[in-house]
Scaffold this motif. Structure first.
Motif, short mmCIF file in Angstrom:
data_model
loop_
_atom_site.label_atom_id
_atom_site.label_comp_id
_atom_site.label_asym_id
_atom_site.label_seq_id
_atom_site.Cartn_x
_atom_site.Cartn_y
_atom_site.Cartn_z
N ASP A 50 -28.43 69.61 6.93
CA ASP A 50 -27.50 70.28 6.02
C ASP A 50 -27.64 69.70 4.62
O ASP A 50 -27.84 68.50 4.45
CB ASP A 50 -26.06 70.11 6.52
N ASP A 51 -27.51 70.55 3.61
CA ASP A 51 -27.62 70.07 2.23
C ASP A 51 -26.27 70.02 1.52
O ASP A 51 -26.21 69.77 0.31
CB ASP A 51 -28.60 70.92 1.43
N ASP A 52 -25.19 70.27 2.25
CA ASP A 52 -23.85 70.23 1.66
C ASP A 52 -23.17 68.92 2.04
O ASP A 52 -22.62 68.79 3.14
CB ASP A 52 -23.03 71.43 2.15
N ILE A 53 -23.21 67.95 1.15
CA ILE A 53 -22.70 66.62 1.45
C ILE A 53 -21.22 66.65 1.80
O ILE A 53 -20.78 65.98 2.74
CB ILE A 53 -22.92 65.68 0.24
N GLU A 54 -20.46 67.41 1.07
CA GLU A 54 -19.01 67.41 1.29
C GLU A 54 -18.65 68.10 2.62
O GLU A 54 -17.73 67.66 3.30
CB GLU A 54 -18.30 68.12 0.12
N LEU A 55 -19.36 69.14 2.96
CA LEU A 55 -19.12 69.82 4.23
C LEU A 55 -19.36 68.85 5.39
O LEU A 55 -18.55 68.77 6.33
CB LEU A 55 -20.03 71.04 4.37
N VAL A 278 -35.74 68.55 -2.18
CA VAL A 278 -34.88 68.47 -1.00
C VAL A 278 -35.28 69.49 0.06
O VAL A 278 -35.21 69.21 1.27
CB VAL A 278 -33.41 68.69 -1.40
N GLU A 279 -35.73 70.67 -0.35
CA GLU A 279 -36.06 71.72 0.60
C GLU A 279 -37.41 71.52 1.27
O GLU A 279 -37.73 72.20 2.25
CB GLU A 279 -36.03 73.08 -0.10
N ALA A 280 -38.21 70.60 0.77
CA ALA A 280 -39.55 70.40 1.33
C ALA A 280 -39.50 69.76 2.71
O ALA A 280 -40.44 69.92 3.50
CB ALA A 280 -40.39 69.55 0.38
N LEU A 284 -34.70 65.97 6.33
CA LEU A 284 -34.25 64.93 5.41
C LEU A 284 -33.25 65.46 4.38
O LEU A 284 -32.91 64.75 3.44
CB LEU A 284 -35.45 64.31 4.68
N ARG A 285 -32.80 66.69 4.58
CA ARG A 285 -31.95 67.31 3.55
C ARG A 285 -30.73 66.45 3.23
O ARG A 285 -30.45 66.16 2.08
CB ARG A 285 -31.49 68.69 4.00
N LEU A 286 -29.99 66.05 4.25
CA LEU A 286 -28.76 65.30 3.99
C LEU A 286 -29.05 63.94 3.39
O LEU A 286 -28.43 63.56 2.39
CB LEU A 286 -27.95 65.14 5.28
N GLN A 289 -30.04 64.32 -0.17
CA GLN A 289 -28.91 64.67 -1.04
C GLN A 289 -28.04 63.44 -1.32
O GLN A 289 -27.57 63.24 -2.43
CB GLN A 289 -28.06 65.78 -0.38
N ILE A 290 -27.84 62.62 -0.30
CA ILE A 290 -27.06 61.39 -0.48
C ILE A 290 -27.78 60.46 -1.46
O ILE A 290 -27.16 59.86 -2.35
CB ILE A 290 -26.84 60.69 0.87
N ALA A 291 -29.10 60.36 -1.31
CA ALA A 291 -29.88 59.50 -2.21
C ALA A 291 -29.86 60.03 -3.64
O ALA A 291 -29.75 59.25 -4.60
CB ALA A 291 -31.32 59.39 -1.71
N LEU A 292 -29.96 61.34 -3.81
CA LEU A 292 -29.93 61.93 -5.16
C LEU A 292 -28.58 61.70 -5.82
O LEU A 292 -28.50 61.42 -7.02
CB LEU A 292 -30.24 63.42 -5.09
N ARG A 293 -27.52 61.82 -5.03
CA ARG A 293 -26.19 61.57 -5.59
C ARG A 293 -26.07 60.12 -6.04
O ARG A 293 -25.51 59.85 -7.11
CB ARG A 293 -25.12 61.88 -4.54
N ARG A 294 -26.60 59.21 -5.26
CA ARG A 294 -26.54 57.79 -5.65
C ARG A 294 -27.42 57.53 -6.87
O ARG A 294 -27.07 56.74 -7.74
CB ARG A 294 -26.94 56.88 -4.50
#
Length: 319
Positions: A50-55, A278-280, A284-286, A289-294
């Motif tokens: 999933d790519d929605d961190i908050e979800l 992220v889509e590649a 590893l999507r989640l 995404q967590i790493a990009l946010r950090r």
């Protein structure tokens, strides 16, 4: 943290409902739960893809308690124990600890309380991880504190995921209590679990063990990190992940560039992280995404990490 889609979810709900009726016998309930546990903990994870961190963050607490309900019926199920260890570690790091860091500048007391909560969650993850390791290597958890290397040597190749997640959870718990001598005394346990994992399957999960080795070596107060060892772990992790894991670049920026006061290197590594597609890599999507946010968060705080804003990286220092 593995929880599959609708069919298994319906089966799980049915099994829990039947638990008080048709499946009245303890042994029958356990057989049913083991079957459900096998389904829940195999195949692709809807959380990791999933790519929605908050979800994911909103869903994880319910899913973790669901896992614990299943573990009450089948306390030694290896897959459920691994999922619980992994899930609590992920939740504590990506959501609870992050909230503590984000709020540290505005409400220090609240931040401390949140860090304390993160520590408890990490230790819960450690408990599940050690229980899981005991299934394949009886007595490992009881011997770990007395003789970490000998205890970890009991683990087998199929235990590598549990070795990694248990070591990560314990390392993060120690990091959340840097002034606690009792927790710091457990660093050899982290070292032993990590070393055993690397010895058994250093290529596991695209180099995650090597990436964690960078964090551990840089954060271990008992030893000065060897630059050549750090570089070797980075090179191997990069090769195994094919550059698709953004967390590797964030790990280097945070664990190596900041302590060495290499501002340009720090900036370059975060840019590499942010350039990851992220889509590649759906699996590893989640984590990406967590790493990009950090990475973005670290970018915004760069001026607090470096004494001299103009200090460049030394020639050839950027991996």
């Amino acid at each position: 943290m593995h929880l599959k889609r609708s069919g298994v979810t319906v089966a799980l709900a049915a099994a829990l409902t039947l638990g008080g009726g048709f499946l009245a016998g303890c042994s029958i309930r356990r057989v049913a739960v083991d079957g459900i546990g096998n389904s829940l903990t195999s195949g692709p994870s809807v959380f990791e893809t999933d790519d929605d961190i908050e979800l994911v963050g909103d869903a994880l607490p319910f899913s973790l308690k669901l896992l614990e309900m299943l573990l009450n019926e089948s306390p030694n199920h290896p897959g459920l124990l691994l999922s619980a260890c992994k899930g609590y570690t992920l939740y504590a790091y990506a959501y609870v600890q992050r909230a503590a860091e984000a709020g540290a500048e505005t409400d220090i007391e609240k931040s401390r309380e949140t860090v304390a909560r993160a520590k408890k969650l990490y230790l819960r993850a450690v408990g599940y991880g050690l229980r899981g390791l005991d299934q394949g290597a009886p007595g490992l958890s009881g011997a770990l504190e007395k003789d970490p290397k000998a205890a970890a040597a009991k683990a087998h190749k199929e235990d590598v995921p549990l070795l990694y997640w248990t070591a990560a959870a314990l390392g993060l718990a120690i990091s959340a209590n840097k002034g606690n001598a009792e927790m710091i005394a457990r660093l050899p346990e982290v070292d032993a679990l990590l070393a055993r994992g690397l010895a058994l399957d250093e290529a596991w999960d695209g180099g995650q063990l090597h990436e964690f080795a960078i964090t551990f070596a840089a954060a271990n107060p008992a030893a000065t990190p060897d630059p050549k060892v750090l570089q070797a772990h980075y090179d191997r992790a990069l090769a195994l992940s094919e550059g698709k894991r953004a967390s590797l670049f964030v790990t280097w920026a945070e664990s190596v560039s900041i302590p060495r006061q290499r501002h340009a290197e720090f900036t370059a590594m975060l840019e590499k992280a942010l350039a990851v597609d992220v889509e590649a890599s759906p699996n590893l999507r989640l984590s990406n995404q967590i790493a990009l946010r950090r990475a973005r968060w670290l970018q915004g705080r760069a001026d607090t990490y470096f004494l001299d804003d103009s200090t460049p990286a030394t020639e050839g220092s950027t991996p």
